[in-house]
Each structure stands twice: as C-alpha cells, then as structure tokens.
Design a protein around this motif. Structure first.
Motif, mmCIF file in Angstrom:
data_model
loop_
_atom_site.group_PDB
_atom_site.id
_atom_site.type_symbol
_atom_site.label_atom_id
_atom_site.label_comp_id
_atom_site.label_asym_id
_atom_site.label_seq_id
_atom_site.Cartn_x
_atom_site.Cartn_y
_atom_site.Cartn_z
ATOM 1 N N ILE A 1 -8.015 9.998 -5.403
ATOM 2 C CA ILE A 1 -6.931 10.107 -4.422
ATOM 3 C C ILE A 1 -7.161 11.301 -3.499
ATOM 4 O O ILE A 1 -7.831 12.277 -3.846
ATOM 5 C CB ILE A 1 -5.549 10.262 -5.113
ATOM 6 C CG1 ILE A 1 -5.493 11.553 -5.939
ATOM 7 C CG2 ILE A 1 -5.241 9.052 -5.970
ATOM 8 C CD1 ILE A 1 -4.110 11.854 -6.478
ATOM 9 N N ALA B 1 2.296 1.957 -3.403
ATOM 10 C CA ALA B 1 1.312 2.546 -4.303
ATOM 11 C C ALA B 1 1.125 4.023 -4.013
ATOM 12 O O ALA B 1 1.070 4.851 -4.921
ATOM 13 C CB ALA B 1 -0.021 1.809 -4.176
ATOM 14 N N LEU B 2 1.079 4.391 -2.720
ATOM 15 C CA LEU B 2 0.902 5.785 -2.357
ATOM 16 C C LEU B 2 2.103 6.621 -2.789
ATOM 17 O O LEU B 2 1.957 7.738 -3.258
ATOM 18 C CB LEU B 2 0.687 5.899 -0.846
ATOM 19 C CG LEU B 2 -0.584 5.225 -0.311
ATOM 20 C CD1 LEU B 2 -0.646 5.358 1.199
ATOM 21 C CD2 LEU B 2 -1.828 5.823 -0.943
ATOM 22 N N THR C 1 -5.362 -2.808 -10.147
ATOM 23 C CA THR C 1 -4.309 -3.178 -9.194
ATOM 24 C C THR C 1 -2.908 -2.823 -9.687
ATOM 25 O O THR C 1 -1.946 -3.017 -8.957
ATOM 26 C CB THR C 1 -4.382 -4.683 -8.866
ATOM 27 O OG1 THR C 1 -4.401 -5.440 -10.078
ATOM 28 C CG2 THR C 1 -5.635 -5.004 -8.060
ATOM 29 N N LYS D 1 0.822 -1.198 0.000
ATOM 30 C CA LYS D 1 0.000 0.000 0.000
ATOM 31 C C LYS D 1 0.858 1.249 0.000
ATOM 32 O O LYS D 1 0.611 2.195 -0.728
ATOM 33 C CB LYS D 1 -0.928 0.001 1.216
ATOM 34 C CG LYS D 1 -1.888 1.196 1.242
ATOM 35 C CD LYS D 1 -2.847 1.072 2.396
ATOM 36 C CE LYS D 1 -3.815 2.256 2.398
ATOM 37 N NZ LYS D 1 -4.767 2.186 3.507
ATOM 38 N N ASN E 1 -5.369 -2.782 -3.770
ATOM 39 C CA ASN E 1 -6.709 -3.194 -3.372
ATOM 40 C C ASN E 1 -7.614 -3.261 -4.599
ATOM 41 O O ASN E 1 -7.501 -2.451 -5.518
ATOM 42 C CB ASN E 1 -7.288 -2.203 -2.360
ATOM 43 C CG ASN E 1 -8.600 -2.676 -1.764
ATOM 44 O OD1 ASN E 1 -8.886 -3.873 -1.724
ATOM 45 N ND2 ASN E 1 -9.398 -1.727 -1.287
ATOM 46 N N TYR F 1 -9.227 6.265 -10.721
ATOM 47 C CA TYR F 1 -8.660 6.345 -9.373
ATOM 48 C C TYR F 1 -9.075 7.669 -8.742
ATOM 49 O O TYR F 1 -9.013 8.725 -9.379
ATOM 50 C CB TYR F 1 -7.133 6.298 -9.415
ATOM 51 C CG TYR F 1 -6.534 5.016 -9.938
ATOM 52 C CD1 TYR F 1 -6.570 3.842 -9.191
ATOM 53 C CD2 TYR F 1 -5.892 4.989 -11.169
ATOM 54 C CE1 TYR F 1 -6.002 2.680 -9.665
ATOM 55 C CE2 TYR F 1 -5.313 3.828 -11.658
ATOM 56 C CZ TYR F 1 -5.364 2.677 -10.898
ATOM 57 O OH TYR F 1 -4.801 1.527 -11.371
ATOM 58 N N GLU G 1 -1.923 0.166 -10.031
ATOM 59 C CA GLU G 1 -1.545 1.344 -9.232
ATOM 60 C C GLU G 1 -2.020 1.255 -7.791
ATOM 61 O O GLU G 1 -1.548 1.987 -6.932
ATOM 62 C CB GLU G 1 -2.145 2.614 -9.864
ATOM 63 C CG GLU G 1 -1.903 2.773 -11.357
ATOM 64 C CD GLU G 1 -0.480 3.143 -11.681
ATOM 65 O OE1 GLU G 1 0.367 3.104 -10.767
ATOM 66 O OE2 GLU G 1 -0.203 3.462 -12.848
ATOM 67 N N ASN G 2 -3.000 0.388 -7.533
ATOM 68 C CA ASN G 2 -3.584 0.274 -6.209
ATOM 69 C C ASN G 2 -3.772 -1.207 -5.894
ATOM 70 O O ASN G 2 -4.536 -1.880 -6.571
ATOM 71 C CB ASN G 2 -4.938 1.005 -6.186
ATOM 72 C CG ASN G 2 -5.657 0.864 -4.861
ATOM 73 O OD1 ASN G 2 -5.080 0.451 -3.856
ATOM 74 N ND2 ASN G 2 -6.932 1.220 -4.856
ATOM 75 N N VAL H 1 -5.716 6.054 -1.879
ATOM 76 C CA VAL H 1 -6.164 5.741 -3.236
ATOM 77 C C VAL H 1 -7.372 4.813 -3.185
ATOM 78 O O VAL H 1 -7.367 3.814 -2.466
ATOM 79 C CB VAL H 1 -5.044 5.044 -4.047
ATOM 80 C CG1 VAL H 1 -5.471 4.880 -5.501
ATOM 81 C CG2 VAL H 1 -3.738 5.806 -3.948
ATOM 82 N N HIS H 2 -8.395 5.136 -3.978
ATOM 83 C CA HIS H 2 -9.538 4.247 -4.158
ATOM 84 C C HIS H 2 -9.793 4.062 -5.647
ATOM 85 O O HIS H 2 -9.731 5.024 -6.419
ATOM 86 C CB HIS H 2 -10.806 4.807 -3.504
ATOM 87 C CG HIS H 2 -10.812 4.700 -2.013
ATOM 88 N ND1 HIS H 2 -10.800 3.488 -1.351
ATOM 89 C CD2 HIS H 2 -10.825 5.660 -1.044
ATOM 90 C CE1 HIS H 2 -10.819 3.705 -0.046
ATOM 91 N NE2 HIS H 2 -10.832 5.010 0.165
ATOM 92 N N THR H 3 -10.091 2.836 -6.048
ATOM 93 C CA THR H 3 -10.434 2.537 -7.428
ATOM 94 C C THR H 3 -11.946 2.417 -7.554
ATOM 95 O O THR H 3 -12.591 1.746 -6.751
ATOM 96 C CB THR H 3 -9.783 1.219 -7.886
ATOM 97 O OG1 THR H 3 -8.375 1.279 -7.638
ATOM 98 C CG2 THR H 3 -10.025 0.989 -9.375
#
Length: 366
Positions: A362, A8-9, A81, A5, A86, A360, A83-84, A28-30
């Motif tokens: 952010i 990714a951040l 996934t 995580k 989750n 994404y 870039e993130n 980050v949320h997808t």
C-alpha cells in the motif's frame, strides 16, 4: 468499479489508523504466488512430458487441460479480493511447462480483461517445469528480466533415513551422471516499475525433497544462498532496493535455508537494514499451511520482503499484511485426503496440491 476501489482504500485507512478520522486514502496492490501443479499442455515437447499427454499415464486430454486452465484462472482472479477488488498485480507461478500454457491461461475469460503480461524463460529442469511472472501491464512496467541458474551437484547431498526414502513427491530431481550436476529450476529476477516505483521480484522454485528432506536439504540451502546473493547484488547497487522473494521453497520458515542462509526474520523489529521480513513465519507457528504431507501442514509457499518495505512511511509502497488463499472450493471435502488442497486425480480435475499466498502493498494516495 470506482466505488468498490474507494471502499477498499477506506478500509485500509481504518485498519492503519485505528479509526482516527483522517481523509487519507491508499493505493493497494496484491502480490501473489501460486504453484500451478503440473500445468502441461497436450503437445509432446522436448522435455519429459510423456506422462502429461493424451496417451500418457495421466490421460491428459484437451478437455482436462481446458478445465485446468479454467480452475487456475478462477483462483488467480480471486486472490486477495477480500481487501482489494483487483486481482493480483503481480503473480509468481511455478510448475509451468512453457510460455504457451501461460498465454492460454491469461486468455481465460476471468483474466482476459486484466491485461496480464508474461515473463518466462525455459529452465534446464528435465521435467520442463519452470517459474514465471504474470504482471498487469497497466500497473507494472518491466525494465529487465533474467533467469539465473542454480548450480548444484549430487555430492552436495546429505544423509537420508529409511523414513525419508519413503517420502513421496511429484517434483523429482534429475541429475546428469557425466557431470553430477542436478538440473533444477532457474531463479527468475524481474525488475520494473510498480506504478512509478522500482521493485525487484525474485521468483523461485527451490529443489524438491525428493529422496528425503535431510538428503536434499543442501540443495535448498544452495538455492537460498543464490537468492541471498542476488538480493545482496541488488542492494550493493542500491542499498534501499525493494526486493520481493516469492516462491515454492520446498522448505518452511524454520528450516536452515530460510532462517540461516537467507536470514529471514519473522518479526519486523528484528529486521536489520538490508534484511528480510517473512510474514509467513507467524502463520506457520499457528499451524497454518499451504501444503500437507501425512497430515502435517507447513508453509512452503512464502513471500518475503526487504527492510525498506516495512518502514513506517507510506509515501512509497510498503508491506501491509499477508494471507493464504484457501477458500472452501480449493479443499478436498471427502476421502482419505479430506481437508487437503484439492488437486488433480483420476476422478476429479482439481486445482493444485498447494494453496496460493499473497501480500498487500500500500501507498498513500496523495
């Protein structure tokens, strides 16, 4: 997982700041949308599902249904996934028979530990295909959900050419002769808190091109007008409301429904307050696509965001970038439809005739 995580951040920070040595990190949320293409169970229901039964035209057995769920869960677990790490926090879906198939889907091994909740309503679509929202309960809390009907009628149809009469679509529009109403999917509005921030999600599956693009265009324009009306209503209550419109629109970024009725812009600098930004317009210009017909690609699966998502202030969730999930295993590798999305056929249990799309969001992690 913690290490992944943080990686990714950090990568988000690098892209945004151009290498500037700052210590900021970002949450980050997808957000994704996927047309599940005929996610039917094997039980004879009240809708027109006879084709998708063990003794139906598709010979839809329990084995095939199980494989379909496995395939969909693989896709959903992997979207974004790159870039993130989750899987998507929010997933809009279409061509869903009922809530039960979604319950079977979120129990698949690849999704079970994600803790997805379900928002689903039965729509009046005579095939029984609905839209729905899956959400990770640890990140999103639903405060309200409603299904808003689209009232369209046969006399809204336009003219149709001979070429369009030959167009093939799986998504057949069915009307009721007594009232001339055309029954199609409701639009699903879900409001909730993404972590601690209110977000509105509008999940759509606009009317198909059954009968030809021009003849059916007024139906999609009416659907776009409804989406715009819903968005306007939210903005009337809260001018800076954050709204995400996502779905299979059966139209592309340059059709009247999207460009005029919704007024979606493909460049951030053109988006006015209360306007909509469509990041998939630029991809369409490059010839990218989520669906192909007669070797012509278009992006019918689109995610758009209202203007507050594109302001240059990352103290709250903002749009970062968008993508089309078209991994090699999702693509037909042989035959007449080589290069197309790998869908179900008599000889192979595929995924969908659409590719999934995602964005994404952010926010600076203080």
């Amino acid at each position: 997982m913690r290490i992944k995580k943080n990686i990714a951040l950090f990568f988000v920070l690098f892209v945004i700041c151009g290498g500037n040595a700052q210590s900021k990190k970002y949450i980050v949320h997808t957000i994704a949308f996927y047309n599940f293409e005929n996610l039917f169970d094997t039980i004879n229901g009240p809708n027109n599902d006879e084709e998708w039964l063990p003794d139906g035209a598709q010979n839809w057995t329990g084995t095939k249904y199980k494989k379909k769920l496995e395939n969909l869960s693989r896709v959903l677990s992997e979207i974004g996934t790159g870039e993130n790490p989750n899987s998507p926090t929010l997933i809009g879906g279409s061509e869903i028979e009922n809530r039960e198939v979604l319950e079977d889907l979120v129990k698949q091994p690849k999704l079970l530990n994600k803790g997805y909740g379900i928002v689903h309503f039965d729509s009046p679509d005579k095939r029984g295909i609905d839209v729905a929202l899956l959400y990770q309960k640890k990140h999103f809390r639903v405060t309200s959900a409603t299904n808003i009907p689209l009232m369209i009628y046969r006399n809204q149809e336009g003219k149709v050419t001979k070429k369009e009469k030959e167009e093939i679509t799986d998504d057949v529009t069915i009307s009721e002769k007594a009232s001339d109403r055309v029954y199609t999917r409701d639009q699903l509005l879900v409001t909730g808190f993404l972590d601690d921030e209110e977000v509105n999600i509008l999940v759509c599956h606009w009317p198909s091109r059954s009968g030809g693009e021009k003849k059916s265009a007024p139906f999609r324009e009416a659907a776009a007008a409804l989406s715009k009306k819903i968005t306007d209503s939210l903005q009337k209550i809260k001018p800076d409301a954050k709204v995400i419109i996502l779905g299979d629109l059966n139209d592309g970024s340059f059709n009247k429904s999207v460009k005029v009725e919704l007024g979606a812009k493909g460049k951030k600098e053109e988006v006015q307050p209360k306007g909509l930004y469509n990041p998939f317009e630029s991809m369409a210009k490059k010839g990218m696509g989520t669906i192909a017909y007669r070797d012509a690609w278009d992006i019918f699966d689109i995610i758009m965001v209202t203007e507050p998502f594109i302001k240059e202030d990352y103290s709250s969730f903002k749009y970062w970038k968008a993508g089309i999930f078209n991994k090699p295993y999702l693509i037909q590798s042989t035959g007449q439809y080589k290069g197309y999305p790998l869908r179900h056929s008599a000889n192979e249990q595929g995924f969908s005739d659409h590719f999934a799309v995602y964005i994404y969001l952010i926010k600076e992690n203080k």
